[in-house]
Design a protein around this motif. Structure first.
Motif, PDB file in Angstrom:
ATOM      1  N   SER A   1       0.875  -1.174   0.000  1.00 58.50           N
ATOM      2  CA  SER A   1       0.000   0.000   0.000  1.00 58.50           C
ATOM      3  C   SER A   1       0.913   1.226   0.000  1.00 58.50           C
ATOM      4  O   SER A   1       1.895   1.257   0.757  1.00 58.50           O
ATOM      5  N   THR A   2       0.620   2.191  -0.835  1.00 57.28           N
ATOM      6  CA  THR A   2       1.474   3.391  -0.872  1.00 57.28           C
ATOM      7  C   THR A   2       1.436   4.102   0.486  1.00 57.28           C
ATOM      8  O   THR A   2       2.439   4.670   0.919  1.00 57.28           O
TER       9      THR A   2
ATOM     10  N   GLN B   1      -1.168  -2.046  -6.160  1.00 58.53           N
ATOM     11  CA  GLN B   1      -1.083  -2.289  -4.713  1.00 58.53           C
ATOM     12  C   GLN B   1      -1.603  -3.699  -4.398  1.00 58.53           C
ATOM     13  O   GLN B   1      -2.656  -4.099  -4.901  1.00 58.53           O
TER      14      GLN B   1
ATOM     15  N   ARG C   1      -5.677  -0.042   0.879  1.00 56.11           N
ATOM     16  CA  ARG C   1      -6.631   0.105   1.982  1.00 56.11           C
ATOM     17  C   ARG C   1      -7.599   1.249   1.725  1.00 56.11           C
ATOM     18  O   ARG C   1      -7.200   2.312   1.258  1.00 56.11           O
ATOM     19  N   GLY C   2      -8.877   1.017   2.052  1.00 54.86           N
ATOM     20  CA  GLY C   2      -9.880   2.066   1.956  1.00 54.86           C
ATOM     21  C   GLY C   2     -10.279   2.520   3.351  1.00 54.86           C
ATOM     22  O   GLY C   2      -9.695   2.079   4.356  1.00 54.86           O
ATOM     23  N   ARG C   3     -11.287   3.388   3.441  1.00 52.79           N
ATOM     24  CA  ARG C   3     -11.754   3.852   4.748  1.00 52.79           C
ATOM     25  C   ARG C   3     -12.436   2.716   5.490  1.00 52.79           C
ATOM     26  O   ARG C   3     -12.983   1.804   4.889  1.00 52.79           O
TER      27      ARG C   3
ATOM     28  N   TRP D   1      -9.086  -1.446  -1.004  1.00 55.75           N
ATOM     29  CA  TRP D   1      -9.163  -0.604  -2.206  1.00 55.75           C
ATOM     30  C   TRP D   1      -8.660  -1.429  -3.376  1.00 55.75           C
ATOM     31  O   TRP D   1      -7.503  -1.834  -3.418  1.00 55.75           O
TER      32      TRP D   1
ATOM     33  N   LYS E   1     -18.605   5.635  -7.602  1.00 56.58           N
ATOM     34  CA  LYS E   1     -17.377   6.185  -7.028  1.00 56.58           C
ATOM     35  C   LYS E   1     -16.216   6.064  -8.018  1.00 56.58           C
ATOM     36  O   LYS E   1     -15.887   4.978  -8.479  1.00 56.58           O
TER      37      LYS E   1
ATOM     38  N   GLY F   1     -11.224   7.659  -4.276  1.00 62.70           N
ATOM     39  CA  GLY F   1     -11.392   7.661  -2.822  1.00 62.70           C
ATOM     40  C   GLY F   1     -10.140   8.173  -2.139  1.00 62.70           C
ATOM     41  O   GLY F   1      -9.031   8.112  -2.702  1.00 62.70           O
ATOM     42  N   ILE F   2     -10.336   8.667  -0.931  1.00 61.02           N
ATOM     43  CA  ILE F   2      -9.239   9.301  -0.185  1.00 61.02           C
ATOM     44  C   ILE F   2      -9.226   8.748   1.235  1.00 61.02           C
ATOM     45  O   ILE F   2     -10.276   8.616   1.869  1.00 61.02           O
TER      46      ILE F   2
ATOM     47  N   LEU G   1      -4.622   8.729  -2.048  1.00 61.78           N
ATOM     48  CA  LEU G   1      -5.646   8.922  -3.093  1.00 61.78           C
ATOM     49  C   LEU G   1      -5.588   7.773  -4.086  1.00 61.78           C
ATOM     50  O   LEU G   1      -4.518   7.414  -4.581  1.00 61.78           O
TER      51      LEU G   1
HETATM   52  C1  BTN Z   1     -11.797   5.042   0.389  1.00 58.79           C
HETATM   53  O1  BTN Z   1     -12.559   5.650  -0.363  1.00 58.79           O
HETATM   54  O2  BTN Z   1     -12.210   4.119   1.095  1.00 58.79           O
HETATM   55  C2  BTN Z   1     -10.353   5.456   0.446  1.00 58.79           C
HETATM   56  C3  BTN Z   1      -9.531   4.799  -0.628  1.00 58.79           C
HETATM   57  C4  BTN Z   1      -8.080   5.235  -0.600  1.00 58.79           C
HETATM   58  C5  BTN Z   1      -7.227   4.435  -1.557  1.00 58.79           C
HETATM   59  C6  BTN Z   1      -5.839   4.983  -1.658  1.00 58.79           C
HETATM   60  S1  BTN Z   1      -4.923   4.250  -2.983  1.00 58.79           S
HETATM   61  C7  BTN Z   1      -3.478   5.010  -2.408  1.00 58.79           C
HETATM   62  C8  BTN Z   1      -3.491   4.920  -0.901  1.00 58.79           C
HETATM   63  N1  BTN Z   1      -2.945   3.648  -0.466  1.00 58.79           N
HETATM   64  C9  BTN Z   1      -3.857   2.904   0.142  1.00 58.79           C
HETATM   65  O3  BTN Z   1      -3.652   1.753   0.605  1.00 58.79           O
HETATM   66  N2  BTN Z   1      -5.036   3.533   0.176  1.00 58.79           N
HETATM   67  C10 BTN Z   1      -4.952   4.838  -0.431  1.00 58.79           C
END
Ligand code: BTN
Length: 266
Positions: A34-35, A58, A62-64, A69, A130, A133-134, A152
């Motif tokens: 994951s970045t 990746q 990971r997402g929220r 993700w 969507k 995501g951030i 992002l």
């Molecule tokens: C979301 O909407 O749930 C957030 C998604 C965020 C994804 C980005 S991709 C770059 C960075 N590295 C990760 O593991 N997650 C974020």
């Protein structure tokens, strides 16, 4: 024939806030877990604020709220930025996700013929699905100065999603009729996003944080939507000045939502 420019070369050529973090490091991986995780490890080893990590793919994006993700190889954007947040006790941190959302919306709009809308706090929605995501995080252990990691993900070329995402996710290539070469390069999107976000942070740090809620509202989906967030159900009313979502419950009580995943009830 000349060699194509690398992600890092393209990124640095496009970045307008080079001086904002003059000792920044910029890293690009073909493949990484994951970045954001890579950036957190680098911060623990002493990397400075301003450091950027991007990847072509990746393995554990990971997402929220612990979500995954979807991060296949291709020309999607996966990027994380370390950003110094100097006023953690002064209503500053809740504004970071909003600033990241506004920056993302503006960069996507500038580079593709789509009309993104923000779903609180910073999902980027196009035609009800969507697109980006951030994820904003404060790495442990807390550092001084406090540095947040903002990740992002933008779906650019991905053409198919896992079944559970197919109704809720979209990509620029699915939205735009046209040739793949007309899609924006991930490095250009990343550089413009970092530039826009750092400009917002400069504005906020120089006392202009009151500009952000209006900028967010102007890019947001209309209020008045029926939503569920955790145990709360009601209608969205507005954004509070410190970046929270105001929801009116059927009881007539207005609640302030500070986190969680907003689910629209149709
Ligand atoms: C979301 O909407 O749930 C957030 C998604 C965020 C994804 C980005 S991709 C770059 C960075 N590295 C990760 O593991 N997650 C974020």
């Amino acid at each position: 024939m000349s060699t194509p420019l690398s992600f890092v070369e393209l990124f640095l050529a496009e970045l307008t806030t080079l001086g904002f973090a003059s000792d920044r490091e910029v890293w690009f991986h073909g493949r990484i877990d994951s970045t954001s995780d890579d950036l957190i490890r680098r911060l623990r080893s002493g990397a400075p604020a301003g450091t950027v990590v991007a990847a072509a793919c990746q393995e554990a994006g990971r997402g929220r709220k612990g979500r995954i993700w979807h991060s296949p190889e291709g020309a999607n954007l996966y990027v994380s930025l370390a950003i110094e947040v100097s006023e953690p006790t002064d209503g500053f941190l809740p504004l970071l996700p909003l600033a990241a959302g506004v920056a993302t919306s503006d960069v996507i709009r500038k580079n593709a013929p789509v009309e993104p809308r923000l779903k609180w706090p910073n999902d980027i929605i196009v035609s009800g699905k969507k697109l980006a995501g951030i994820l904003c995080e404060l790495p442990e252990p807390a550092s001084r100065p406090v540095i947040a990691v903002v990740g992002l993900g933008v779906n650019i070329t991905v053409s198919s999603f896992p079944l559970e995402l197919s109704d809720i996710a979209t990509s620029l290539s699915s939205l735009i009729d046209g040739e793949p070469q007309n899609l924006p390069h991930p490095a250009l999107l990343a550089a413009q996003w970092v530039g826009e976000l750092e400009k917002w942070m400069q504005r906020i740090q120089s006392g202009r944080k009151n500009e952000l809620p209006d900028a967010w509202r102007a890019r947001a989906e209309p209020f008045g939507r029926r939503v569920r967030v955790g145990k709360i159900e009601g209608t969205t009313v507005d954004l509070s000045e410190d970046g929270r979502l105001l929801v009116l419950q059927d009881s007539g009580e207005q609640v302030v939502v500070a986190g969680g995943i907003i689910e629209y009830i149709k």
